[in-house]
Each structure stands twice: as structure tokens, then as C-alpha cells.
Scaffold this active site. Structure first.
Site, PDB file in Angstrom:
ATOM      1  N   ASP A 104       0.705  -1.058  -0.209  1.00  0.00           N
ATOM      2  CA  ASP A 104      -0.208  -0.344  -0.240  1.00  0.00           C
ATOM      3  C   ASP A 104       0.931   1.401   0.380  1.00  0.00           C
ATOM      4  OD1 ASP A 104      -1.946   2.135   0.414  1.00  0.00           O
ATOM      5  OD2 ASP A 104      -2.959   1.917   2.638  1.00  0.00           O
ATOM      6  N   ASP A 292      -2.668   4.719  -5.294  1.00  0.00           N
ATOM      7  CA  ASP A 292      -2.834   4.750  -3.987  1.00  0.00           C
ATOM      8  C   ASP A 292      -3.090   3.275  -4.277  1.00  0.00           C
ATOM      9  OD1 ASP A 292      -2.929   3.655  -1.817  1.00  0.00           O
ATOM     10  OD2 ASP A 292      -5.502   4.596  -1.145  1.00  0.00           O
TER      11      ASP A 292
END
Length: 406
Positions: A104, A292
Site C-alpha cells: 500500500d 494509491d
């Protein structure tokens, strides 16, 4: 479906390209690969089980969490992982204990469930647990760690051990989680999270794993890149891959186009507009965009997404926007203006039919998400975007590069 994507009920399987669990053992002088699998998201799993998302409340779609370490609390924007679809594997300890993790770029800490997690927490029963007593390289730290999600609190303590990622071993501080809410984590196919963000985002300013890898000098370049496979119909395909130290030309074409970060410390860039068809509809005066990897969809502020959906003729259904499936192929292109270049998604890129839903309605892979200052308001470009554009994160030059994926 006229050639456009259908969301798989169960994810893509890893294509075995070598005997090493964590990377290619022969690839020692250029870069390291982490192979990814595709999985059903938590939201998909809830829908498949007939859970009424409306009853869960709006907090299930909110992105804001607070992270706490000891007596220090800081606001950090984290993906809520409800829609995360890709995971890879890491090993922790000596010998390595294997975990499925989300990589992430929106966060910077590493955490996995701990063997010290009580069986009263159902989510821990369903996941691989790290057992410090089975690792000869484990070092106790004990500092309390809490991640306050809108759907519940994940808490535990810090530990230190050797982590194996992409064939690289690194001594790393990470969180052992001892408390996990059953929902949503009981339904998650991943065990934990590896944050690929900056130390500025790390709770307690724990050195992120990629910083520790850079310090070893084992990479050709201080970059990492993401590829997400668009072939969602083929269950034998590679779900995707992360490359540490470079990019893999097998998965992109042409040259990278680079955009500088707004500031050091967050993977966020300037966007100069969002077009529908040939008309610039949003962000005319400029706006921000996070890149992201922990998110599956593209998101923007509620006001922006409502305007976009009105232009597309999409209707809101709970937390999703839908169209009639026979209208999907006729929807216009959406273009994101980044660094003087337009990055265009066709309806085939942002419309999908969920395998458990009515065949008459198809979902748009675009959501509303209101991120507060200082990071927001901002757009977020997740897997919907990255599947189309191979993405390179350049730490040395504080920039992000895009190239057309293949």
C-alpha cells in the site's frame, strides 16, 4: 459483455515463474519481483454473502483513520481496504513465516496478526498468525500500536525481525496485531499490510521497509513499480507484480512520463483537469491526486463524483454508481490531465459487471471519498487507473512515472 471487463468471483491465481516463494533467485543484478494474486475484495465478499451494505452504515466507506503509537497520535489517510483486490507474499522471521499482504503506497507501516491475538477475535482465527517463539531472529520491542479504522480498531505492539520480500531480507520493525474486528477483516483474504509510503507517514516514525531496503544498496535504482493484470477472465494469469529496483519492460510499452510529487512524504501529484469525452468537466483550476496501490477504484470528492456521474448518466446504489449493462459500452472516455498529458480510460476500463449482481446493472469503478486536509481534498488513482497505466514510484527523484501497460 462486448469485450469489456467482468469482475471475477474469485481472484486470479499466481502464475509460477520460478521456484522461489518471494522472488526469482536468479535475478540478482537488476531488480526483484514480487508476484501478486488477485482476490475478491471485502466488499465483494460481503455482497456475495447477501450482507445489506446499507445496514453497515456510511462509516464502511470512509477513508479517514487515526493511528496511535504510545502517547502520540497523528492523522493519516489510509485506504480502508474494503475494495482492495491484490496481495503478495512476504516472509517474517527465521525460518520465514509466510503472510499474504497488501502493498500500500498510502501508508508506511508493516503489520500482521500475532499469535498473541485472542481466539475471541474471530478475524485472527481466519488468518495466518506470526509466532515470535518460532523465529530465532525475533527481537522484542513492545511499544503499543493502534490503528483506528472507521469500522473498528486494530491494535497490538511493535516487534523487530527479518522480513523477506522479493528475495531481499531486511531487518524491520513491524506491528504484531492482537486485536482485530471480525468485520471487515474476517472476510479479507490478506493477512496484513506492507506500507510503501514515506517515513513522514509512518506512525512513530518507524523506518518504512523500502527505506531499509534502499539503505542496503542492493537495488539498481531507488524505485519500485506496480503492474496489475487486466486479464480478469483468465484464472491462470498472473494477478500482477511489483518490481523493486526498476520496472519490467515486458509489462509496459513506450517511455515513462514522469510527474513530480507535490511534496516529499506522500505519493501525491498535481492534476490539471478531468475530462469527459472532449470537455473538461472537473478540476479546471487544478487539484491533487494520490496514486494509491491499496485502493481498487478511482475516487474523488463527493461533489466532484456526483457531477461526473451526472454527466455519465449513472445512478447511485448504496455506495456504488451503476448503469444499465447495455449502456456501458456507449459511455464516454474519461481523461485525467497529469503533467501536460492526458491519461484516458474507456468504458471498458471503468465499467464492470459483478458476477453476483443482476445482469441488468453494471458498476462503475469510481467512488466518492472525502479526504480532509492536509492531504485532501484529493482524488485517488487506484487499481482502476494502474491496470491501464504501469506505474513507477521513484524515491530518489520524488516523482511518479506512467507508461501504457500491456
Amino acid at each position: 459483455m462486448d469485450g469489456w471487463r467482468r469482475m471475477p468471483r474469485w481472484g486470479l491465481l499466481l502464475l509460477l515463474w520460478g521456484s522461489c516463494t518471494f522472488g526469482l533467485p536468479t535475478d540478482t543484478t537488476t531488480f526483484k519481483r514480487i508476484f501478486l494474486k488477485r482476490m475478491p475484495s471485502i466488499r465483494e465478499s460481503l455482497k456475495e454473502r447477501g450482507v445489506d451494505m446499507a445496514r453497515l452504515g456510511p462509516e464502511w466507506s470512509q477513508p479517514m483513520k487515526r493511528l496511535t503509537l504510545g502517547n502520540t497520535t497523528s492523522s493519516v489517510i489510509l485506504t480502508n481496504y474494503m475494495d482492495t483486490q491484490y496481495y503478495g507474499e512476504i516472509g517474517i522471521g527465521t525460518p520465514p513465516q509466510t503472510f499474504k499482504v497488501v502493498f500500500d503506497t498510502g501508508s508506511s507501516n508493516v503489520w500482521v496478526p500475532s499469535s498473541k491475538c485472542s481466539r475471541l477475535y474471530t478475524a485472527c482465527v481466519y488468518h495466518k498468525l506470526f509466532d515470535a517463539s518460532d523465529s530465532s531472529s525475533y527481537k522484542h520491542n513492545g511499544t503499543e500500536l493502534t490503528l483506528r479504522y472507521s469500522t473498528g480498531t486494530v491494535s497490538g505492539f511493535l516487534s523487530q525481525d527479518i522480513i523477506t520480500v522479493g528475495g531481499i531480507t531486511v531487518t524491520q520493525m513491524f506491528g504484531e496485531v492482537t486485536e482485530m474486528p471480525a468485520l471487515p477483516f474476517m472476510l479479507a483474504e490478506f493477512d496484513g499490510v506492507v506500507g510503501m509510503g514515506f517515513i513522514e507517514q509512518a506512525i512513530g516514525r518507524v523506518t518504512p521497509i523500502f527505506d531499509n531496503i534502499i539503505s542496503q544498496g542492493v537495488l539498481k535504482e531507488d524505485v519500485f513499480s506496480f503492474y496489475y493484470n487486466r486479464d480478469s477472465e483468465n484464472s491462470q494469469s498472473l494477478g500482477g507484480q511489483i518490481v523493486l529496483g526498476g520496472s519490467d519492460p515486458q509489462h509496459y510499452e513506450g517511455n515513462f512520463h514522469y510527474i513530480n510529487l507535490i511534496k516529499t512524504g506522500v505519493w501525491q501529484i498535481q492534476m490539471k483537469g478531468v475530462s469527459v469525452g472532449s470537455s473538461t468537466l472537473l478540476c479546471e483550476d487544478g487539484c491533487l491526486a494520490l496514486v494509491d496501490t491499496g485502493a481498487s477504484y478511482i475516487s474523488g470528492s463527493t461533489s466532484s463524483i456526483e457531477k461526473l456521474m451526472e454527466a455519465l448518466g449513472a445512478k447511485k446504489r448504496l455506495f456504488d454508481y451503476v448503469v444499465k449493462c447495455n449502456e456501458g459500452p456507449t459511455l464516454p472516455d474519461i481523461s485525467f490531465h497529469l503533467g501536460g498529458k492526458e491519461y484516458t480510460l474507456t468504458s471498458a476500463d471503468y465499467v464492470f459487471q459483478e458476477s453476483y449482481s443482476s445482469k441488468k446493472l453494471c458498476t462503475l469503478a469510481i467512488h466518492a471519498m472525502d479526504i480532509p486536509p492536509p492531504t485532501g481534498p484529493t482524488w485517488a488513482l487506484g487499481a482502476t487507473f494502474i491496470r491501464k497505466f504501469y506505474t513507477e514510484f521513484d524515491r530518489r527523484n520524488n516523482r511518479i512515472g506512467f507508461a501504457l501497460a500491456r
